[in-house]
Scaffold this motif. Structure first.
Motif: not given
Length: 68
Positions: A16, A19, A65
């Motif tokens: 993550r 990304e 998140q």
């Protein structure tokens, strides 16, 4: 903010992070190893961010998140 979740699950979380911040290399991610201060430093280095900006960007990312 409970950064311990990030540290404890770094192997899953680092995808993550990559990304979000694509300029971070796999070596960077291994060095960071879930430590927030290391992530701040690498963002400053790779993106030319000021320390407070790096900290805000991490906070914004963390809050977006789904783990909390």
């Amino acid at each position: 903010m409970d950064w311990n979740r990030v540290e404890g699950n770094w192997k899953q979380v680092k995808g993550r992070v990559k990304e979000q911040w694509g300029k971070l290399t796999d070596d960077d991610l291994d060095q960071i190893n879930g430590r927030r201060e290391q992530l701040e430093g690498k963002l400053q280095e790779r993106y030319g961010l000021a320390k407070d900006r790096a900290r805000r960007d991490i906070d914004t990312w963390y809050d977006s998140q789904t783990w909390h």
